[in-house]
Structures are given as C-alpha cells and as structure tokens.
Design an enzyme around this catalytic site. Structure first.
Site, PDB file in Angstrom:
ATOM      1  N   ASP A 205       0.815  -1.204   0.000  1.00  0.00           N
ATOM      2  CA  ASP A 205       0.000   0.000   0.000  1.00  0.00           C
ATOM      3  C   ASP A 205       0.856   1.265   0.000  1.00  0.00           C
ATOM      4  O   ASP A 205       1.631   1.501   0.929  1.00  0.00           O
ATOM      5  CB  ASP A 205      -0.896  -0.038   1.246  1.00  0.00           C
ATOM      6  CG  ASP A 205      -1.859   1.122   1.283  1.00  0.00           C
ATOM      7  OD1 ASP A 205      -2.775   1.124   0.450  1.00  0.00           O
ATOM      8  OD2 ASP A 205      -1.678   2.024   2.110  1.00  0.00           O
TER       9      ASP A 205
ATOM     10  N   THR B   9      -3.292   5.419  -3.994  1.00  0.00           N
ATOM     11  CA  THR B   9      -2.209   6.204  -3.406  1.00  0.00           C
ATOM     12  C   THR B   9      -0.901   6.033  -4.189  1.00  0.00           C
ATOM     13  O   THR B   9      -0.163   6.992  -4.363  1.00  0.00           O
ATOM     14  CB  THR B   9      -1.972   5.808  -1.939  1.00  0.00           C
ATOM     15  OG1 THR B   9      -1.712   4.414  -1.866  1.00  0.00           O
ATOM     16  CG2 THR B   9      -3.192   6.122  -1.104  1.00  0.00           C
ATOM     17  N   THR B  10      -0.654   4.817  -4.672  1.00  0.00           N
ATOM     18  CA  THR B  10       0.551   4.610  -5.463  1.00  0.00           C
ATOM     19  C   THR B  10       0.436   5.358  -6.785  1.00  0.00           C
ATOM     20  O   THR B  10       1.353   6.065  -7.207  1.00  0.00           O
ATOM     21  CB  THR B  10       0.772   3.106  -5.733  1.00  0.00           C
ATOM     22  OG1 THR B  10       0.571   2.390  -4.508  1.00  0.00           O
ATOM     23  CG2 THR B  10       2.165   2.829  -6.234  1.00  0.00           C
TER      24      THR B  10
ATOM     25  N   ASP C 117      -9.409  -0.675   1.694  1.00  0.00           N
ATOM     26  CA  ASP C 117      -9.363  -0.109   0.344  1.00  0.00           C
ATOM     27  C   ASP C 117     -10.596  -0.518  -0.444  1.00  0.00           C
ATOM     28  O   ASP C 117     -11.241   0.303  -1.100  1.00  0.00           O
ATOM     29  CB  ASP C 117      -8.124  -0.619  -0.426  1.00  0.00           C
ATOM     30  CG  ASP C 117      -6.859   0.165  -0.067  1.00  0.00           C
ATOM     31  OD1 ASP C 117      -6.935   1.031   0.829  1.00  0.00           O
ATOM     32  OD2 ASP C 117      -5.807  -0.093  -0.680  1.00  0.00           O
TER      33      ASP C 117
END
Ligand code: ADP
Ligand code: MG
Length: 518
Positions: free
Chosen positions: A60, A93-94, A385
C-alpha cells in the site's frame, strides 16, 4: 560603499535558482520511484522495519510512504499526495504519487528546454482540466449492481496478498457490508469496521451483522451464548459500597463475624438479584464486578462483562439501543437494549464477544482472518481499500476502466487538445500527457512485459477499439479490454489522483528558493 546586510541567521542554509529546483525535483522523483514497483496486481511488496524493530509488509503506497520517515520538504509533499488520496478516496495512493513524480520528471525536461516555471504550472493546470473532463466522459453507463461493485472491490484487492479465489469471496463480503450501511442518501462508511484476528486462513473471513469487542465474561460459569438478549449497560461498580473488606474487624465472637459476612453477602446478592428481577440477560459494566457477584450472576444465568471502556460502552449502547444506567436501583426494562445474540468466541488465547442483530444497529463488522499478524494486517488494509472503492463508486460518480486504460484515454485527449494551445504552454500540456503514460507503462513493467512495446500496443488498441489496458492474468499480462476483464476503478480515485498530483507537482515546480533554518 555600504556594509553588507545580513537578514538571515548565521546557520541558515539557502539554495536557490536551478539548484533549488533540481534538488526538489530529484527528491520528489525519488519518493515516487520508491513505490513504483508496488503498482498493480503484479506489484511487489515492501518490508518496512521501524527503529524499534516492528515489521510491516505491505503493497500500500500510503502505508509505505508514511512509514518511510521522509525528511526532505519537497519529498514530503509527495507523501502528502498519498495521504490526501488515502483520506479523500481510500485508494490509488501509489498511482497518485507515481504520477506526481512523473510530472516532476517531465518538468525537469521542460526546464532544460528553458520553459519558464509559470508556463509549466499553467500548462499542467490546463491539462489537468482536460483530464478531469475526460474522466467524466469515461464513466461507464452500467448500473452499479452487486456484480459490478464486486469487480471494483476485486480490482482494488488483487495483488494485496490475497489469492484470486479469496479475492472473489472477499469482494462478496465487502459489497454485502456496504449494502448493509447504504442509506437513501449515502453510504455510511463509518458504520463498517474491519476487525482482524489471527489463527485462521483468509478464507475464514466473515461478515458479522453487529459489533465485536475484546471482552471476556466476568466469570467462567456464565453462559457463552445468549439469544434474544435483553442488554443492560451499567456505568457503576457491582462491588461493596464501602471497602469494608480492607477495614479491620474487631470481632470478639464468631457470631459477629458471621453477621458481618452476611451483611456483605446481602449487599452483593442485592445487586445480582436486582439484575435478575429486572430481566437482564447480558450486562456490560464499566466498573468492577466483585467475584462473589460474578458468581451469583453466573448462577442466575446472566452473562456479564466488567471494566468495559467508556467508548465500548457507548458503542454497545448505540448498537443495541440501551440507555446507560448509573445505579442498580434505577434499572428498568425501558433502559434495556436488545440483540439477537451475544456470543463469546475463543480464538487461540483470546476471547472476543460478538453482539449481533442489535436493535438499533446498522453497524457491521468485517471479521478478517489471517494466518499471521502480517497477513491479517495487510488483509485489513486491502479490505479497507475495497470498502472505500465501493463507497466511492456509489457515492462519488461511478466507475471507469482500470488497468491503465483511463490514463491512456486521458493522455490521448490531452495530446489532441494540446495541438490547439499556443506557445510553449503547449509543451507543458504535452508533457502532462506523457507523464500519464507512466501508469500503464509501470503496470506493464511490473507484469514483466516490455514497457515500450506495451505502450505502442496500448495506443494502437486504444485507437482501434476505444479502450485498452494492461490486463494481468496469472503470471503474464496482455493488452485487452479492462471492462470485459472486469478491471474497474472508481472515477473518484482517478479524479483525486490527477488533482493531488498536479497540485503537488506545480507547487514544487514554483519553488526557486529554499531557505532552511538549521
Ligand atoms: P494504488 O495504490 O494506486 O491503488 P495498486 O497497487 O492498488 O495501486 O494498483 C492499482 C492499479 O492496478 C489500478 O490502475 C488498477 O486499474 C490496476 N489493476 C487492478 N487489477 C488489475 C488487473 N487484474 N489487471 C491489470 N491492472 C489491474
Ligand atoms: Mg489500490
């Protein structure tokens, strides 16, 4: 000739101009690069070890960046991109941080070509506007039914340590949980809690229609399962009023001693009997329960818990519809809460209490199981998520094709409109489109494909068929249609990624002077 004037403290360090820009850009890129390899279903995990030796294994982006303890101020801005993304939509987020890093890399090239920072900022903003419009045009018309939502949930979980078969079952659980807390207006996401417990396979993960607490019965002989339970939440001690246990008895004969004991017993029995007479099946007590009271309650068949935290007491009251009562004398049925069942279950060394079917409860718990702490923790992140993406799909404007297809389509649209933009700003708009390619390119790379070939293929397929992504199937990747493959992401995740990456990159590009007081 005047004296030189010093306006800064002696130990202040200062970099400006090109030096400041390139140092900031390098730092930002470095952070983005750190998470690049984790992107997508075939992304790798990172093991993060803290000062104190705590180990976290995760895929994550937000978690990695948060644990990395980054100090460089520009690098921290990229970390903030991930944090904002996590807070706003809970996934991507990545993607957002990799995109921010690539926008910086492109800006570096533009600097080389003498494009002014202000022009870059304007161009990026213009391109981001086009990108956001394009996202809206890519939103699927399909009804957001359970089947579609499960695909969204599964797309966000693949590569998070869960196997395919498990992801399928977990996606079902996630969608069921969200449906449970979906109101007319919106999804009450806060009413879904993920709780982990080690000691079983991921496939043992279940949806509990209620809440779970870390509490054990006050006495071993109490029932461990009560159906159709009347529940009292008591903010008091079931203990002797005066601590005459500690007091010294001045007994001269045995009768006096017996009398003192009987008085005590009587007081304690009074509590236990009061609960029984009022019709309590299960009692949650914030204070202590004296051992003898616990034993008497057990004899009455009452399940009781002691030392419940104020927060838990409030949550139990909320879930069951109970009113908190401060004195045994005031106990009446109108204050009771209700639940279909209260169960104590044993897991290894610990015991957990499940309150299910609470009268006032909408809250549900995804009870996540993992063989070890690390597995359970990563599963918890993956489930959160997935819960977030399903919520985002329902509440924040539907879904778009995943697997890099949306980024390819946006880049295409931005390039097409760049042609009509005058001057050097056009270069910046084009650079933004090129930056977007980093997502499909990285997905391809992480799947083991040749990134250049993949990109060429993707563009061609996009041109011919209107949608093209890097679909990961088992060990390999193929260029295909993500909608058909069921790879779907919420539009909100893409929107937020574009917005926060643009914001951070333009902010860093604008800085030409770094003044640090040491
Ligand atoms: P992020 O932190 O950005 O969410 P992830 O590692 O979760 O990063 O990867 C998300 C990306 O992986 C999205 O672009 C999504 O569309 C893509 N993706 C998910 N499942 C698949 C799949 N089966 N094939 C290809 N891409 C996928
Ligand atoms: Mg993700």
């Amino acid at each position: 000739m005047g004296q030189p004037m010093f306006i800064l403290a002696e130990d202040t360090s200062r970099t400006h101009g090109r030096d400041a820009q390139s140092s900031n850009i390098r730092a930002g890129k470095a952070v983005a690069n750190a998470v690049r390899t984790t992107l997508g279903p075939r992304g790798m995990d990172k093991m993060l070890v803290s000062d104190s030796g705590d180990v976290v294994i995760t895929n994550d982006g937000a978690t990695i960046l948060e644990k990395m303890d980054i100090e460089h101020p520009a690098a921290q801005m990229i970390v903030e991109v991930a944090t904002t993304q996590e807070e706003e939509v809970g996934d991507g987020t990545t993607t957002a941080s990799v995109l921010a890093g690539q926008l910086l890399a492109q800006a570096e090239d533009l600097f080389e070509d003498d494009v002014h920072p202000t022009t870059i900022v304007e161009g990026y903003h213009e391109a981001s506007r086009i990108a956001l419009e394009t996202i809206e045009s890519l939103v699927l018309d399909d009804e957001l039914d359970d089947e579609l939502l499960r695909k969204v949930a599964e797309s966000s979980m693949t590569g998070k340590g869960t196997g395919d078969i498990e992801a399928d079952a977990l996606a079902k659980t996630v969608v069921a949980a969200i449906r449970h807390v979906q109101g007319d207006e919106r999804v009450e996401r806060d009413d879904v809690v993920v709780r982990t417990q080690t000691g079983a396979a991921t496939s043992a993960t279940e949806l509990v229609e209620g809440v779970i607490f870390d509490e054990e019965p006050a006495h071993d002989n109490m029932p461990r399962k009560v159906e159709d339970a009347s529940i009292a939440v008591l903010d008091l001690d079931l203990d002797l009023r005066e601590s005459n246990i500690d007091a010294e008895y001045n007994v001269t004969d045995i009768d006096q001693l017996t009398a003192a004991f009987e008085a005590e017993e009587g007081e304690l029995r009074g509590y236990a009997d009061a609960l029984k007479e009022a019709g309590v099946d299960v009692a949650f007590v914030t204070g202590d329960i004296e051992d003898r009271v616990a034993s008497m309650l057990a004899n009455h068949g009452i399940l009781a818990f002691e030392s419940i935290s104020k927060d838990d007491a409030r949550a139990i009251a909320r879930a069951t519809g109970a009113k908190t009562v401060g004195s045994v004398k005031d106990l009446e049925a109108a204050d009771f809460g209700h639940a279909e069942s209260v169960k104590v279950r044993k897991f290894g060394d610990s015991e957990l209490t499940f309150i299910e079917g609470g009268a006032a409860a909408k809250a549900v718990t995804v009870f996540a199981r993992g063989g070890t702490e690390h597995v359970a923790d990563e599963l918890e992140r993956a489930l959160n998520d997935a819960l977030d993406v399903v919520t985002a799909a329902l509440d924040k404007g539907g879904v778009v094709p995943g697997a890099g297809a949306t980024e390819i389509a946006i880049a295409d649209a931005v390039r097409a409109q760049a042609a009509g933009i005058e001057g050097r700003k056009q270069l910046a708009v084009e650079a933004f489109a090129d930056a977007l390619d980093v997502i499909p390119r990285t997905l391809a790379e992480n799947t083991g494909m040749d990134p250049i070939d993949a990109l060429v293929d993707l563009r061609a397929t996009h041109e011919n068929e209107g949608v093209a992504g890097v679909i990961s199937q088992g060990q390999t990747g193929v260029i295909g249609n993500p909608i058909e493959a069921g790879v779907l992401d919420p539009a909100a995740v893409k929107r937020e990624a574009i917005e926060s990456a643009t914001e951070a990159a333009t902010m860093i590009v604008r800085i030409d002077d770094v003044i640090a007081s040491n």
